[in-house]
Design an enzyme around this catalytic site. Structure first.
Site, PDB file in Angstrom:
ATOM      1  N   ASP A 148     -27.589  51.262   4.456  1.00 59.00           N
ATOM      2  CA  ASP A 148     -28.992  51.453   4.809  1.00 59.00           C
ATOM      3  C   ASP A 148     -29.240  51.007   6.254  1.00 59.00           C
ATOM      4  O   ASP A 148     -28.395  51.236   7.114  1.00 59.00           O
ATOM      5  CB  ASP A 148     -29.849  50.635   3.823  1.00 59.00           C
ATOM      6  N   HIS A 188     -36.404  48.813   5.663  1.00 61.35           N
ATOM      7  CA  HIS A 188     -36.089  49.584   4.465  1.00 61.35           C
ATOM      8  C   HIS A 188     -34.970  48.934   3.651  1.00 61.35           C
ATOM      9  O   HIS A 188     -35.079  48.759   2.427  1.00 61.35           O
ATOM     10  CB  HIS A 188     -35.705  51.005   4.882  1.00 61.35           C
ATOM     11  N   ASN A 239     -37.575  62.888  -1.848  1.00 60.42           N
ATOM     12  CA  ASN A 239     -39.027  62.890  -2.033  1.00 60.42           C
ATOM     13  C   ASN A 239     -39.672  64.235  -1.717  1.00 60.42           C
ATOM     14  O   ASN A 239     -40.868  64.294  -1.429  1.00 60.42           O
ATOM     15  CB  ASN A 239     -39.685  61.834  -1.137  1.00 60.42           C
ATOM     16  N   SER A 289     -36.274  56.045  -2.858  1.00 65.66           N
ATOM     17  CA  SER A 289     -35.586  54.897  -2.245  1.00 65.66           C
ATOM     18  C   SER A 289     -35.814  53.630  -3.039  1.00 65.66           C
ATOM     19  O   SER A 289     -34.953  52.750  -3.107  1.00 65.66           O
ATOM     20  CB  SER A 289     -36.100  54.662  -0.817  1.00 65.66           C
TER      21      SER A 289
END
Length: 410
Positions: free
Chosen positions: A169, A204, A295, A356
């Site tokens: 990430d 994130h 998404n 996520s």
């Protein structure tokens, strides 16, 4: 030896260097990176030599797919590809695209400024209506309760003791109170000269980390596997951008370090042959990739789309599918992904929505499966499948096999 011969050698080297400088004017305009994969049986040194013959600089090696990443002037890229594919040793040349891997898998907080396009605005408005209620244990966000993580915690190694997971990430905050002592190492694929600089500069990755292994200390948030350890594999920059080769390098690092589960709360609208090969190689090496479905509300993104990865869709607090959640036959499981409270890299906590946020719930459950003895990707998958129950209101394209119950991991 003639006294002139050393001079001739030096002159030849100077001319060769000058010719290469003319071929490789990296400071004269746009450059492009190419992933050059050689056929099985071609030695790495030979593959490197072939790649270097058309490229200005070798960026990195990708040993799991027998590939070399090179950089060269953009105007020479097409010719270089033709030359390489004309050999009998190269079987793939593709552009190492740099993309934003977070746009497709994470939504802004419901309280944030609206998106510029109407559909996302409407989604965020409905997300805001699905606020979780506070229970007697405020340390457990609603998603942790929904997957029944606490039911596993009383069993031997039920909190993930003795296990570790890679979070591929933006990095992880090593100073957040819920993560201090939880992150035990990492790798920065973006900066080969400073591989140890894997701290989060976006937020994130830290949010994902809290859902997986936030400490159980009566404060903040607790994760699904609160005694598991984390490796921060930084493949994305502060804007969420990274090249395909950066992501592949992160996968390779995790697989080469014997880690059994990797969380990939990232995704792209299109895949690549190199990425697919890397995911396949990682699976063969014993690494299970748990990835965000996406998404878009449409097809599952990449790498979640590949059969070796687990594709995770997002649910809301009412056990409905989140409107943004990507769907299709590739979806394996569904997990909480709306208004998920977790770590903010600045030191506090915040709610975010997206696949996520759903993905680390399943990655944490996969870690609990490892702690219970599942030692291969196939064994982890099998244990998760046995513990899953379909949500009655949803078809399989939205949820795969359904929601996993930590109390049923056997």
């Amino acid at each position: 030896m003639s006294p002139l011969r050393p001079s001739l050698v030096i002159l030849a080297l100077i001319l060769a260097s000058s010719a290469r400088a003319q071929f490789c004017p990296l400071d004269a305009g746009d450059t492009i990176r190419k992933i050059v994969a050689c056929k099985p049986g071609v030695a790495t040194d030979e593959c490197r030599r072939l790649a270097q013959s058309v490229g200005c600089a070798v960026v990195r090696e990708l040993p799991s797919i027998n590939a070399i990443v090179i950089e060269l002037p953009a105007f020479r890229a097409d010719g270089a590809e033709v030359k390489l594919m004309a050999t009998d040793k190269v079987d793939l040349v593709e552009t190492d695209k740099k993309v934003n891997w977070l746009k497709a898998v994470a939504l802004a907080p419901a309280a944030a400024a609206p998106f510029e396009f109407g559909a996302a605005n409407a989604i965020l408005a409905r997300i805001a209506e699905l606020k979780p209620t506070v229970t007697a244990d405020p340390e457990q966000p609603w998603g942790i309760r929904r997957v029944n993580a606490e039911a596993a915690w009383t069993s031997p190694r039920g909190q993930g003791q003795g296990t570790a997971i890679a979070i591929i990430d933006t990095g992880i905050s090593r100073t957040h109170p819920d993560l201090v002592g939880v992150v035990i190492g990492g790798f920065n694929a973006l900066d080969p000269k400073n591989p140890g600089k894997w701290d989060d500069d976006q937020g994130h990755g830290s949010h994902v980390a809290g859902t997986i292994a936030g400490k159980r200390d009566g404060k903040g948030v607790v994760g699904v596997a609160p005694l598991a350890k984390l490796y921060a594999v930084k493949v994305l920059d502060a804007d969420g951008n990274g090249g395909f080769s950066d992501v592949i390098a992160g996968i390779e690092w995790a697989a080469s370090h014997g880690i059994k589960v990797a969380n990939m709360s990232l995704g792209a609208d299109e895949g690549s042959t190199a990425l697919k090969r890397a995911v396949t190689a990682a699976n063969k090496a014993g690494l299970l990739i748990v990835a965000a479905a996406g998404n878009s509300g449409g097809p599952v993104g990449f790498p979640a789309n590949y059969p070796e990865a687990l594709a995770i869709a997002a649910s809301d607090i009412k056990d409905g599918v989140a409107e943004f959640s990507s769907r299709g036959p590739e979806v394996d499981f569904i997990a909480p992904g709306v208004n998920v409270k977790s770590v903010n890299m600045a030191g506090g906590w915040e709610e975010l929505s997206g696949t996520s946020m759903a993905t680390p719930h399943v990655a944490g459950l996969a870690v609990l499966a490892v702690a219970r003895g599942a030692s291969t990707p196939a064994a982890i998958r099998a244990m998760l499948r046995r513990a899953a129950t379909p949500l009655p209101s949803l078809s399989s394209e939205f949820q795969g096999l359904g929601m996993i119950d930590a109390g049923k991991l056997r």
